[in-house]
Design a protein around this motif. Structure first.
Motif, PDB file in Angstrom:
ATOM      1  N   THR A   1      -2.645  -1.550   3.755  1.00 11.03           N
ATOM      2  CA  THR A   1      -1.617  -1.445   2.721  1.00 11.03           C
ATOM      3  C   THR A   1      -1.364  -2.785   2.058  1.00 11.03           C
ATOM      4  O   THR A   1      -1.144  -2.857   0.844  1.00 11.03           O
ATOM      5  CB  THR A   1      -0.311  -0.889   3.326  1.00 11.03           C
ATOM      6  OG1 THR A   1      -0.572   0.362   3.965  1.00 11.03           O
ATOM      7  CG2 THR A   1       0.741  -0.686   2.251  1.00 11.03           C
ATOM      8  N   VAL A   2      -1.402  -3.864   2.825  1.00 13.22           N
ATOM      9  CA  VAL A   2      -1.228  -5.197   2.249  1.00 13.22           C
ATOM     10  C   VAL A   2      -2.388  -5.526   1.312  1.00 13.22           C
ATOM     11  O   VAL A   2      -2.188  -6.111   0.239  1.00 13.22           O
ATOM     12  CB  VAL A   2      -1.097  -6.255   3.359  1.00 13.22           C
ATOM     13  CG1 VAL A   2      -1.182  -7.669   2.783  1.00 13.22           C
ATOM     14  CG2 VAL A   2       0.230  -6.085   4.097  1.00 13.22           C
TER      15      VAL A   2
ATOM     16  N   THR B   1      -1.695  -3.768  -1.823  1.00 11.05           N
ATOM     17  CA  THR B   1      -0.606  -4.452  -2.512  1.00 11.05           C
ATOM     18  C   THR B   1      -1.111  -5.674  -3.276  1.00 11.05           C
ATOM     19  O   THR B   1      -0.821  -5.856  -4.467  1.00 11.05           O
ATOM     20  CB  THR B   1       0.469  -4.890  -1.496  1.00 11.05           C
ATOM     21  OG1 THR B   1       0.975  -3.739  -0.820  1.00 11.05           O
ATOM     22  CG2 THR B   1       1.598  -5.629  -2.185  1.00 11.05           C
ATOM     23  N   ILE B   2      -1.886  -6.512  -2.598  1.00  6.98           N
ATOM     24  CA  ILE B   2      -2.399  -7.723  -3.236  1.00  6.98           C
ATOM     25  C   ILE B   2      -3.365  -7.371  -4.361  1.00  6.98           C
ATOM     26  O   ILE B   2      -3.441  -8.068  -5.376  1.00  6.98           O
ATOM     27  CB  ILE B   2      -3.068  -8.625  -2.187  1.00  6.98           C
ATOM     28  CG1 ILE B   2      -2.039  -9.067  -1.132  1.00  6.98           C
ATOM     29  CG2 ILE B   2      -3.697  -9.857  -2.837  1.00  6.98           C
ATOM     30  CD1 ILE B   2      -2.635  -9.852   0.015  1.00  6.98           C
TER      31      ILE B   2
ATOM     32  N   ALA C   1       4.262  -4.169  -7.395  1.00  6.01           N
ATOM     33  CA  ALA C   1       3.361  -5.274  -7.719  1.00  6.01           C
ATOM     34  C   ALA C   1       3.335  -5.570  -9.218  1.00  6.01           C
ATOM     35  O   ALA C   1       3.402  -6.736  -9.632  1.00  6.01           O
ATOM     36  CB  ALA C   1       1.951  -4.952  -7.219  1.00  6.01           C
TER      37      ALA C   1
ATOM     38  N   ALA D   1       1.919 -12.491  -4.780  1.00  3.19           N
ATOM     39  CA  ALA D   1       1.351 -11.712  -3.681  1.00  3.19           C
ATOM     40  C   ALA D   1       2.202 -11.852  -2.428  1.00  3.19           C
ATOM     41  O   ALA D   1       2.417 -10.876  -1.695  1.00  3.19           O
ATOM     42  CB  ALA D   1      -0.080 -12.162  -3.405  1.00  3.19           C
ATOM     43  N   ALA D   2       2.706 -13.052  -2.174  1.00  4.12           N
ATOM     44  CA  ALA D   2       3.538 -13.276  -0.992  1.00  4.12           C
ATOM     45  C   ALA D   2       4.842 -12.490  -1.074  1.00  4.12           C
ATOM     46  O   ALA D   2       5.246 -11.820  -0.109  1.00  4.12           O
ATOM     47  CB  ALA D   2       3.829 -14.768  -0.837  1.00  4.12           C
TER      48      ALA D   2
ATOM     49  N   VAL E   1       6.868  -5.122   1.036  1.00  6.15           N
ATOM     50  CA  VAL E   1       6.180  -3.938   1.542  1.00  6.15           C
ATOM     51  C   VAL E   1       6.132  -3.953   3.070  1.00  6.15           C
ATOM     52  O   VAL E   1       6.394  -2.933   3.724  1.00  6.15           O
ATOM     53  CB  VAL E   1       4.756  -3.852   0.954  1.00  6.15           C
ATOM     54  CG1 VAL E   1       3.943  -2.776   1.662  1.00  6.15           C
ATOM     55  CG2 VAL E   1       4.817  -3.570  -0.541  1.00  6.15           C
ATOM     56  N   VAL E   2       5.805  -5.099   3.642  1.00 11.41           N
ATOM     57  CA  VAL E   2       5.727  -5.205   5.102  1.00 11.41           C
ATOM     58  C   VAL E   2       7.088  -4.930   5.733  1.00 11.41           C
ATOM     59  O   VAL E   2       7.171  -4.402   6.844  1.00 11.41           O
ATOM     60  CB  VAL E   2       5.194  -6.591   5.510  1.00 11.41           C
ATOM     61  CG1 VAL E   2       5.342  -6.821   7.017  1.00 11.41           C
ATOM     62  CG2 VAL E   2       3.731  -6.731   5.118  1.00 11.41           C
TER      63      VAL E   2
ATOM     64  N   SER F   1       4.138  -8.640  -0.903  1.00 17.69           N
ATOM     65  CA  SER F   1       3.675  -8.270   0.438  1.00 17.69           C
ATOM     66  C   SER F   1       4.823  -8.259   1.433  1.00 17.69           C
ATOM     67  O   SER F   1       4.914  -7.367   2.290  1.00 17.69           O
ATOM     68  CB  SER F   1       2.581  -9.234   0.909  1.00 17.69           C
ATOM     69  OG  SER F   1       1.430  -9.135   0.091  1.00 17.69           O
TER      70      SER F   1
ATOM     71  N   ILE G   1       3.867   1.246  -4.430  1.00 21.33           N
ATOM     72  CA  ILE G   1       3.390  -0.126  -4.320  1.00 21.33           C
ATOM     73  C   ILE G   1       2.867  -0.674  -5.649  1.00 21.33           C
ATOM     74  O   ILE G   1       3.163  -1.822  -6.006  1.00 21.33           O
ATOM     75  CB  ILE G   1       2.341  -0.237  -3.202  1.00 21.33           C
ATOM     76  CG1 ILE G   1       3.040  -0.077  -1.849  1.00 21.33           C
ATOM     77  CG2 ILE G   1       1.595  -1.561  -3.265  1.00 21.33           C
ATOM     78  CD1 ILE G   1       2.100  -0.011  -0.658  1.00 21.33           C
TER      79      ILE G   1
END
Length: 278
Positions: free
Chosen positions: A142-143, A146-147, A66, A105-106, A112-113, A109, A62
């Motif tokens: 996890t989000v 990530t952010i 990012a 971030a969007a 990853v999602v 995310s 991750i």
């Protein structure tokens, strides 16, 4: 324009970045592999073990996703000169930094999602129980992680004026804040222990050293994962058992992780707001 306008425009640009989706795709492939193999581990396969394994791998993957997605968000435009056009629309420097933070971030995310969405679908097919409460809490944590790394990349990008410096900052943070914290043999904490205790004789306790290690976003993520672990998973729970000081509790780790969502962006914006764009 505004923060949201910058975010929308930047989202349309960054969503086509192949490297982001490539690394995110690798993470999804790992998810498929873990969930597939996990169904054969024992007569009663439990998807929660696979979630924790996927999260552990995520601690390595991750940050890469990012950092790659966001380290050039501001620095790239400063080097090319397009930042002057973006600021003339008009946008404030805060609009630019925060807008790019939201868009990157969007995108990251979502990538990853997607791995967890695939994992949920496979769970329904291969496992007796989805354990939706654990699944949702692991995804949420996890989000956040990530952010947090997107915030670090945006902060580095906003604080630097060239692609090479932004890349150097991102690579340096990945090694110091991630790899050198995860692996015991490479841990920077071992060096601090030698410096503080062996050389200087300060008598710094293991708990204090562990707290320093937990200040890393990666280790904060790993430590706060204990908040998602049910008591009946004895094998996993044992890792987090025993009396620890309050500053090493999973709740403290979660606070550290949340701080990483804000502090790097604030520092990067402070530096960018004072930069001479020439």
């Amino acid at each position: 324009m505004s923060t949201l306008s910058v975010a929308k425009k930047d989202f349309l640009d960054v969503r086509r970045a192949k490297i982001v989706w490539f690394v995110g795709g690798l993470y999804t492939l790992f998810a498929v592999l873990f969930f597939y193999l996990g169904q054969y581990n024992n007569p009663n396969p439990d998807v929660r073990y696979q979630l924790f394994t996927l999260s552990s791998i995520g601690a390595l993957f991750i940050p890469l996703i990012a950092l790659v997605a966001a380290y050039l968000a501001v620095a790239g435009e400063r080097e090319s000169g397009s930042i002057k056009y973006l600021l003339s629309l008009p946008n404030t420097r805060r609009d630019v930094v925060l807008g790019k933070y939201l868009s990157r971030a969007a995108v990251v995310s979502v990538s990853v999602v997607l791995a967890f969405v695939v994992g949920a679908a496979l769970t329904v097919l291969w496992y007796p129980d989805l354990h939706i409460d654990v699944f949702a809490s692991v995804v949420a944590l996890t989000v956040l992680f990530t952010i947090g790394y997107v915030a670090i990349a945006i902060g580095i990008s906003a604080a630097t004026k060239s692609r090479s410096r932004a890349m150097g900052g991102a690579i340096g943070f990945y090694f110091v804040g991630n790899l050198l914290m995860i692996f015991p043999g490479l841990s920077i904490i071992e060096g601090l222990d030698y410096l503080f205790n062996s050389l200087l004789g300060l008598g710094v306790s293991d708990n204090v050293l562990e707290f320093i290690r937990m200040l890393s976003p990666t280790m904060a993520f790993v430590q706060s994962m204990a908040l998602t672990i049910p008591d009946d998973l004895a094998g996993v729970q044992a890792e987090f058992s025993g009396d620890v000081p309050f500053y090493l509790e999973p709740e403290a780790a979660l606070v550290v992780l949340i701080a990483w969502l804000v502090v790097p962006v604030a520092l990067g914006l402070w530096r960018f707001s004072r930069a001479d764009l020439g």
